[in-house]
Motif scaffolding. Sequence first.
Motif, mmCIF file in Angstrom:
data_model
loop_
_atom_site.group_PDB
_atom_site.id
_atom_site.type_symbol
_atom_site.label_atom_id
_atom_site.label_comp_id
_atom_site.label_asym_id
_atom_site.label_seq_id
_atom_site.Cartn_x
_atom_site.Cartn_y
_atom_site.Cartn_z
ATOM 1 N N GLU A 241 0.826 -1.205 0.000
ATOM 2 C CA GLU A 241 0.000 0.000 0.000
ATOM 3 C C GLU A 241 0.864 1.259 0.000
ATOM 4 O OE1 GLU A 241 -2.805 2.923 0.056
ATOM 5 O OE2 GLU A 241 -2.901 0.853 -0.649
ATOM 6 N N ARG A 242 1.986 1.233 0.720
ATOM 7 C CA ARG A 242 2.889 2.390 0.700
ATOM 8 C C ARG A 242 3.424 2.631 -0.706
ATOM 9 N NH1 ARG A 242 6.627 2.954 6.125
ATOM 10 N NH2 ARG A 242 4.941 2.876 7.657
ATOM 11 N N LEU A 243 3.793 1.540 -1.376
ATOM 12 C CA LEU A 243 4.281 1.679 -2.743
ATOM 13 C C LEU A 243 3.185 2.228 -3.643
ATOM 14 C CD1 LEU A 243 6.499 -0.809 -4.674
ATOM 15 C CD2 LEU A 243 4.456 0.094 -5.753
ATOM 16 N N PHE A 244 1.959 1.732 -3.470
ATOM 17 C CA PHE A 244 0.865 2.192 -4.317
ATOM 18 C C PHE A 244 0.508 3.648 -4.033
ATOM 19 C CE2 PHE A 244 -0.866 -2.407 -4.902
ATOM 20 C CZ PHE A 244 0.206 -2.681 -5.724
ATOM 21 N N ARG A 245 0.712 4.096 -2.811
ATOM 22 C CA ARG A 245 0.521 5.526 -2.514
ATOM 23 C C ARG A 245 1.493 6.362 -3.328
ATOM 24 N NH1 ARG A 245 1.325 6.307 3.619
ATOM 25 N NH2 ARG A 245 1.265 8.496 2.986
ATOM 26 N N GLN A 246 2.718 5.867 -3.502
ATOM 27 C CA GLN A 246 3.692 6.590 -4.316
ATOM 28 C C GLN A 246 3.280 6.568 -5.782
ATOM 29 O OE1 GLN A 246 6.917 4.237 -2.756
ATOM 30 N NE2 GLN A 246 7.739 5.952 -1.587
ATOM 31 N N CYS A 247 2.634 5.488 -6.208
ATOM 32 C CA CYS A 247 2.113 5.422 -7.569
ATOM 33 C C CYS A 247 1.000 6.454 -7.767
ATOM 34 C CB CYS A 247 1.588 4.023 -7.870
ATOM 35 S SG CYS A 247 2.853 2.733 -7.863
ATOM 36 N N ARG A 248 0.122 6.578 -6.774
ATOM 37 C CA ARG A 248 -0.950 7.576 -6.878
ATOM 38 C C ARG A 248 -0.380 8.986 -6.888
ATOM 39 N NH1 ARG A 248 -3.503 3.621 -3.552
ATOM 40 N NH2 ARG A 248 -2.974 4.676 -1.611
ATOM 41 N N GLN A 249 0.696 9.203 -6.144
ATOM 42 C CA GLN A 249 1.371 10.499 -6.170
ATOM 43 C C GLN A 249 1.900 10.796 -7.567
ATOM 44 O OE1 GLN A 249 4.383 12.571 -3.205
ATOM 45 N NE2 GLN A 249 5.416 10.881 -4.194
ATOM 46 N N ALA A 250 2.501 9.788 -8.205
ATOM 47 C CA ALA A 250 3.020 9.975 -9.564
ATOM 48 C C ALA A 250 1.892 10.311 -10.533
ATOM 49 C CB ALA A 250 3.763 8.708 -10.011
ATOM 50 N N GLY A 251 0.735 9.665 -10.364
ATOM 51 C CA GLY A 251 -0.402 9.978 -11.229
ATOM 52 C C GLY A 251 -0.886 11.402 -11.045
#
Length: 307
Positions: free
Chosen positions: A241-251
């Motif tokens: 989930e932490r990694l996916f939060r960084q993905c959402r930040q990139a989006g």
Amino acid sequence: MTIDILLATFNSERFLADQLDSILAQEDRDWRLLIRDGGSSDGTVPILEEYRRRNPDRIFLLPGGRASAKENFAALMAAADAELIMFCDHDDRWLPVKVGHSRAAFEKRAAKLPAGTPLLLFTDLLVADETLENVSGSFFRHEHIDPLRLELRELLLQNAASGCTMLFNRPLRELAQPVPPEAFMHDHWLMLTAACFGEIEPLSEPTLLYRQHGGNVFGASGYGAAYFCRKLSLGVREIRERLFRQCRQAGAFRDRFHDRLAPETLALLEDFARLPEAGFLERRRILCRHRIFKSGCLRNFGMFLIV
């Protein structure tokens, strides 16, 4: 040139006075301290009121309310109007030279750049225990972080800088504002903005004691077996989930700056942003295709094991 120091507090009574005293003891005196509380239920606010009463020309309390650290710092960024800005955590102790040495290094780099260039400087930290006894003379070495890994692809998964060491200018603040809800953290969002549209200057000198007390939002756990065990203790779902939060930040970053980004940068952000929806093999292909790696083999092994 006056610096706005931004301090976000939340249930900070334990170490707050020590931090405030260290700011007031700075050798460079051209600063003001803006503070916003995120809804403390302990003695934080009375401490802040007392320090403001004794230093009315230096300490300013902004209207607060229940907020996360990211939201609190974002509100402080919006309120700041100085040409230079620093973040400040509530539980550290600044070295007396922090403001002055950061300013000198910043101005040296700024003098070589066109006027108005967004610029961010960050420094090393001294890692200390709860009583401020030395743990490590360098946060970079302690955490096995390379402060020169400053390309966008290198920063997507790992922010090389600690927000509490940053000094940045008004042009960068204006670009980064407002900090979106999807941002992983305010300082990470700022680093991505500087990497794309400005300059980043690392300073190897430690400028504060980074206190480890068990309640740190992120903290310094060291690099090695203890680091790996600490990460595993979070559980696979939390790590992912932490990694996916960084993905959402990139989006969110892609959406904010879409018209200003080069095609290759857009491709990087688009691929990384869709990582949560990609399949097992495709996730790994995306990371390898764009060379989106962390600092250290152990971190990358764990990432590829779990992602």
